[in-house]
Design an enzyme around this catalytic site. Structure first.
Site, PDB file in Angstrom:
ATOM      1  N   HIS A  84      -6.801  -3.856 -10.027  1.00 43.01           N
ATOM      2  CA  HIS A  84      -7.285  -3.323  -8.756  1.00 43.01           C
ATOM      3  C   HIS A  84      -8.770  -3.029  -8.928  1.00 43.01           C
ATOM      4  O   HIS A  84      -9.183  -2.413  -9.910  1.00 43.01           O
ATOM      5  CB  HIS A  84      -6.498  -2.039  -8.476  1.00 43.01           C
ATOM      6  CG  HIS A  84      -6.860  -1.322  -7.217  1.00 43.01           C
ATOM      7  ND1 HIS A  84      -7.692  -0.219  -7.209  1.00 43.01           N
ATOM      8  CD2 HIS A  84      -6.469  -1.509  -5.939  1.00 43.01           C
ATOM      9  CE1 HIS A  84      -7.807   0.232  -5.965  1.00 43.01           C
ATOM     10  NE2 HIS A  84      -7.076  -0.537  -5.181  1.00 43.01           N
ATOM     11  N   HIS A 120       0.814  -1.226   0.000  1.00 48.81           N
ATOM     12  CA  HIS A 120       0.000   0.000   0.000  1.00 48.81           C
ATOM     13  C   HIS A 120       0.845   1.272   0.000  1.00 48.81           C
ATOM     14  O   HIS A 120       0.368   2.345   0.380  1.00 48.81           O
ATOM     15  CB  HIS A 120      -0.950  -0.002   1.208  1.00 48.81           C
ATOM     16  CG  HIS A 120      -2.300   0.591   0.921  1.00 48.81           C
ATOM     17  ND1 HIS A 120      -2.693   1.811   1.407  1.00 48.81           N
ATOM     18  CD2 HIS A 120      -3.340   0.121   0.199  1.00 48.81           C
ATOM     19  CE1 HIS A 120      -3.929   2.069   1.005  1.00 48.81           C
ATOM     20  NE2 HIS A 120      -4.339   1.051   0.267  1.00 48.81           N
TER      21      HIS A 120
END
Length: 408
Positions: A308, A208
């Site tokens: 994603h 992340h």
């Protein structure tokens, strides 16, 4: 009138794009946007003069209001355009701004583009994958989430996910970390991977962008023996050279791309040899049109697509449509019962028939209805928008024990 005055007086609504030369083609009549829960998903509804409705979706973490601003510009430009001329519209929106691309514009284009593909499929009575050249597979693999923003309880959550039909999962690797932090904080990451894999599941780890360069290489080394499915965004999305170096230091597949918004941006990452998996998000990268082109570009570099997609049903359906038609597409993220879903608002909430997303043996079957292959509950969308139109979700601010800001 001077040349400068002519430029200043030019009305963008006068440009109507390419049209059916027979004069019998359709035209865009109405463009609407809706803010819905959770997390300020933005739905786009386009209606044509012939009454065909297409749905799109976008979102941009913490910036939904900026995306809506871009849509206000679209509304002044695109009324009267032929909705079937998708590439002409895409080129107009991308190129005729002088300042091209970027997260806000590409995300707004994405929502509009998805809706146009939905309209085109419904116009010809075929699913979008048929318009993309036909299918190359009958099902698309998907993975679910466990652990939350601050990963915990992953073993028990993984057991539930396995029962739901998932064969692969993803979780955040760490909580917030300092630029250089105690190596002991990384040991728990390895343990969580072991717990999930003990159930016979594969698991990817989302760094992340929280793990800075000095810690990322340590964590990758520690993870080598437990073989995660991939590591995602091991570094921040502007560190091309640094990620290329990390790529050469680990055998674990590296995934990145959710914060890369076009082929033009992606080029440097591919040429530098930074990734095995491209994660461009259909709701950020310009929609179905650009996600498809990104997949073709990635194939040249022997890079697969695992987009994603922690998004809503329209973006998920759009991702699956690309997946059915793209050879180097491995799987898609799936937001069903993800940690940020609010009570009563989830991937399935706005679908009239949630069974189209049934998960069996880790995959979802072919979407066969025209367009995106889903039916949106418009009445519910309008109701939730009316209750939440002025509410824009914001990214939380994370701080360390000394008050320093950290990556979320």
């Amino acid at each position: 009138m001077s040349k400068v005055e002519e430029i200043l007086a030019w009305d963008p609504s006068k440009e109507k794009g390419l049209h059916d030369p027979s004069g019998k083609g359709d035209k865009i009549k109405l463009i609407e946007t809706f803010i819905v829960r959770p997390r300020s998903w933005v739905f786009c509804r386009i209606e044509t003069e012939k009454g065909i409705v297409g749905w799109g979706e976008t979102m941009l973490d913490g910036h939904s209001d900026a995306v809506l601003g871009a849509f206000e510009d679209f509304k002044t430009r695109l009324i009267g355009w032929d909705p079937l001329q998708i590439e002409d519209i895409y080129q107009h929106l991308f190129r005729h701004r002088f300042h091209r691309g970027g997260p806000v514009l590409q995300s707004a284009i994405a929502g509009l583009d998805i809706a146009l593909w939905d309209i085109k499929g419904k116009t010809f009575g075929v699913p979008v994958w048929q318009l993309l050249g036909g299918r190359v597979r009958d099902r698309v693999d998907v993975y679910g989430w466990v652990g939350g923003d601050s990963p915990k309880d992953v073993y028990e959550q993984a057991k539930v996910r396995k029962e739901q039909g998932f064969k692969a999962l993803k979780m955040n690797a760490t909580d917030g970390l300092g630029w250089i932090d105690s190596p002991a904080k990384l040991d728990a990451v390895v343990e969580r991977v072991k717990q999930v894999k003990s159930l016979g599941l594969d698991v990817g780890l989302d760094f992340h962008g929280r793990v800075h360069k000095g810690m990322a290489k340590q964590l990758a080394r520690k993870l080598e023996p437990v073989e995660p499915y991939f590591i995602e965004e091991p570094l921040l999305p502007f560190q091309v050279e640094e990620q290329a170096l990390l790529y050469r230091q680990t055998s674990i597949p590296i995934a990145t791309g959710e914060r890369i918004f076009s082929r033009q941006e992606l080029r440097a990452w591919l040429e530098a040899g930074t990734m095995d998996i491209c994660q461009s998000d259909v709701a950020h990268c310009g929609g179905i049109s650009e996600l498809r082109k990104i997949g073709i570009l990635c194939e040249v570099y022997d890079v697969t697509q695992i987009p994603h997609c922690p998004n809503g049903p329209v973006a998920f359906a759009a991702t699956l449509q690309v997946g059915f038609a793209t050879p180097n597409f491995t799987m898609s993220e799936c937001s069903w019962q993800m940690h940020y879903a609010e009570e009563g608002y989830d991937l399935m909430t706005y679908l009239k028939d949630p069974s189209v997303f049934d998960i069996k043996d880790g995959s979802i079957g072919l979407l066969t209805a025209p367009g995106l292959g889903i039916e949106i509950n418009e009445e519910l969308v309008r109701k939730v928008h009316a209750e939440n139109a002025l509410t824009h979700w914001r990214v939380p601010v994370w701080r360390g024990p000394n008050g320093d800001q950290r990556e979320w």
